[in-house]
Scaffold this motif. Structure first.
Motif, short mmCIF file in Angstrom:
data_model
loop_
_atom_site.label_atom_id
_atom_site.label_comp_id
_atom_site.label_asym_id
_atom_site.label_seq_id
_atom_site.Cartn_x
_atom_site.Cartn_y
_atom_site.Cartn_z
N ALA A 99 0.82 -1.21 0.00
CA ALA A 99 0.00 0.00 0.00
C ALA A 99 0.86 1.26 0.00
O ALA A 99 0.45 2.31 -0.52
N GLY A 100 2.05 1.13 0.55
CA GLY A 100 2.94 2.28 0.65
C GLY A 100 3.53 2.75 -0.65
O GLY A 100 4.26 3.74 -0.69
N ARG A 101 3.20 2.07 -1.77
CA ARG A 101 3.65 2.58 -3.07
C ARG A 101 2.81 3.76 -3.53
O ARG A 101 3.18 4.45 -4.47
N THR A 102 1.68 3.99 -2.85
CA THR A 102 0.86 5.16 -3.13
C THR A 102 0.70 5.96 -1.85
O THR A 102 1.18 5.56 -0.79
N ALA A 103 0.03 7.11 -1.96
CA ALA A 103 -0.17 8.00 -0.80
C ALA A 103 1.16 8.36 -0.15
O ALA A 103 1.29 8.41 1.07
N ARG A 104 2.15 8.65 -0.99
CA ARG A 104 3.49 8.97 -0.50
C ARG A 104 3.69 10.49 -0.40
O ARG A 104 3.07 11.26 -1.13
N ALA A 105 4.56 10.88 0.51
CA ALA A 105 4.95 12.30 0.66
C ALA A 105 3.72 13.20 0.82
O ALA A 105 3.65 14.29 0.26
N GLY A 106 2.75 12.73 1.60
CA GLY A 106 1.59 13.56 1.90
C GLY A 106 0.52 13.58 0.83
O GLY A 106 -0.50 14.27 0.98
N GLN A 107 0.71 12.81 -0.26
CA GLN A 107 -0.28 12.76 -1.34
C GLN A 107 -1.37 11.73 -1.01
O GLN A 107 -1.18 10.86 -0.18
N ALA A 108 -2.50 11.85 -1.68
CA ALA A 108 -3.60 10.91 -1.49
C ALA A 108 -3.40 9.68 -2.38
O ALA A 108 -2.74 9.75 -3.41
N GLY A 109 -3.95 8.55 -1.96
CA GLY A 109 -3.85 7.32 -2.75
C GLY A 109 -4.87 6.30 -2.29
O GLY A 109 -5.46 6.43 -1.21
#
Length: 515
Positions: free
Chosen positions: A423-433
């Motif tokens: 799951a950590g491949r998205t919503a990185r650096a404060g972005q939504a995912g």
């Protein structure tokens, strides 16, 4: 089994009172204390205007009051900025010494992750006169040696003693990013390669590196560096930085003393993971010095703050249809589809590409592929030429691809750790995912229990219109027929290649016996 095992082990005393990284706030670069102006400019050139909480917290424990006095164990969610959290203070500290030798080693479990981390260092290190090397086996070992080791210039007509030449070999890099296997190759066979001046050891993705032996790289590295606290540092005179303030020293045989009566600096270790182990026997392998745990919140397992999780319940025989329907809904948004194995990855990617015109580009990314193929695929994905990657867990650890909006678990992850890393491949650096998980009915209860470990048990159901599924049946039947033919063709080709190699091997053996 790993998670069950970790439940039964006692928590080490130093892990009971961690520093809560979530209490820190983003800090504009102009307000970061003691940050070298050259590094500030380099960060701005990377599009970075402020440091994230984990980076601010680590900065305080390294360049700030902490001043690298303790080894750091950093347990922070994926995408929170852990790489820059250790790269920035290491580069700043090394820049205070105008000496060319290998002083920082970063070890990672995979080539792809090592390449990514090397790029981060390479974006800031040259700004302060430092160079970064890579040892991952991507090129031949001879090419790596030429990049890592500086050989003395020889004058024509002069006879040199080989021992004198070996003594004059020097490191061409200040910082080395390496995978364990290739690191051991250099330790065992590369003349001039030494860890005797090493000041910083970073073990990134610690859980995986401690779980797998990798040619006993860790005991070897620690054995080669454990004498540093008592050995002579030939360049210690120029080490002290204004960052750390004045330090009373006694010079003896050219060595600076003053860190609690020991030679300074000692070997500092920084270990990092989004799912850091609590197993004392595993952590003991690191020989940590007064370790300090830094984590986000009170929960051990943390999902990215802006991640939305969903479940799709479907029968196993039509699961590919649900996946295709979901991909069509997501359109051209970057997406990573995770499977349970490299074989499943290859089979699923082949099937999707036989579905007809899906109007999206889908590529495979797995350990079955050659490194050059994976690198090319990853580049195309980053550039948006490929919208969907079908991947094995080769992508789950630390890989950072900007703009990944969705993650799909085609196969349910077996452990909460796996879910977190996927799951950590998205919503990185404060972005939504978003993270979607395809489940059979009998998996729902286990999935809920697993996510409960991250306080996320109530995952909403995501509905795919039944009309979308029905419209895909004909294309699915056709794709399955083509998949069977493709699999049989690939198997036949492998048998032919295996037979050819077998004949060549027998031929060489016969020639050897005749000789």
């Amino acid at each position: 089994m790993e998670e069950v095992k970790e439940k039964s082990v006692p928590i080490l005393p130093w892990m009971r009172n961690p520093i809560d990284v979530s209490l820190f706030e983003d800090c504009p670069l102009s307000l970061v204390p003691c940050l070298d102006h050259r590094l500030e400019v380099a960060l701005e050139n990377m599009g970075i205007s402020s440091l994230f909480p984990v980076q601010v917290a680590v900065w305080q424990e390294t360049i700030g009051p902490g001043a690298f006095e303790r080894d750091l164990c950093i347990n922070s969610p994926t995408g929170s900025g852990k790489t820059l959290a250790y790269a920035l203070p290491i580069v700043q500290t090394l820049s205070t010494r105008a000496v060319k030798c290998l002083r920082a080693l970063v070890v990672l479990p995979t080539r792809d992750l090592a390449l990514q981390v090397k790029d981060v260092f390479a974006s800031i290190a040259p700004a302060v006169g430092l160079s970064v090397g890579l040892a991952v086996g991507q090129s031949s070992i001879a090419d790596e040696i030429s990049e890592l080791i500086k050989r003395p210039k020889l004058e024509a007509g002069i006879c040199y003693d080989p021992e004198d030449l070996a003594y004059e070999l020097q490191s061409s890099v200040d910082i080395l990013v390496a995978t364990p296997g290739r690191l051991m190759d250099h330790i065992n066979s590369t003349k001039g390669f030494t860890l005797e001046h090493l000041h910083y050891l970073v073990v990134d993705e610690t859980d995986r590196l401690l779980r797998e032996a990798y040619q006993s790289w860790l005991p070897t590295v620690l054995q080669l560096t454990q004498s540093n606290d008592e050995s002579l540092f030939p360049y210690a005179d120029s080490f002290l930085s204004s960052t750390f303030g004045s330090l009373k020293t006694i010079r003896r045989f050219g060595v600076e003393r003053g860190f609690k009566g020991k030679s300074y600096p000692r070997l500092v270790k920084m270990v990092l993971s989004a799912t850091l182990t609590q197993d004392p026997s595993k952590l003991a392998q690191l020989s940590l010095h007064h370790p300090l745990l830094m984590t986000t919140g009170k929960r051990r397992y943390q999902l990215p703050e802006k991640l939305e999780s969903y479940k799709l319940i479907c029968d196993s025989n039509v699961r590919p249809l649900y996946l295709v329907a979901l991909l069509q809904e997501l359109g051209e948004e970057k997406c990573i589809v995770f499977t349970s194995s490299t074989e499943s990855t290859h089979r699923l990617c082949t099937l999707l590409n036989l579905f007809g015109d899906l109007s999206i580009k889908i590529k495979e990314y797995s350990g079955l592929q050659h490194q050059s193929v994976r690198s090319k695929t990853l580049k195309a994905f980053r550039e948006g030429k490929v919208q969907v990657l079908v991947s094995s867990d080769a992508m789950t650890r630390g890989m950072d691809v900007e703009g990944v909006r969705n993650v799909i678990n085609y196969d349910m992850p077996p452990y909460i750790k796996t879910y977190i890393h996927r799951a950590g491949r998205t919503a990185r650096a404060g972005q939504a995912g978003r993270c979607f998980t395809l489940l059979h009915k009998h998996e729902v209860k286990r999935f809920k229990k697993m996510l409960g470990k991250a306080d996320n048990a109530s995952v909403p159901h995501y509905s795919v219109p039944s009309s979308s599924i029905e419209s895909l049946h004909a294309a699915y039947s056709s794709a399955l027929g083509k998949l069977k033919e493709t699999v049989e063709s690939e198997a036949s080709r492998k048998r032919k290649i295996g037979s050819k190699f077998s004949r060549l091997s027998k031929s060489k053996k016969t020639d050897h016996q005749k000789g």
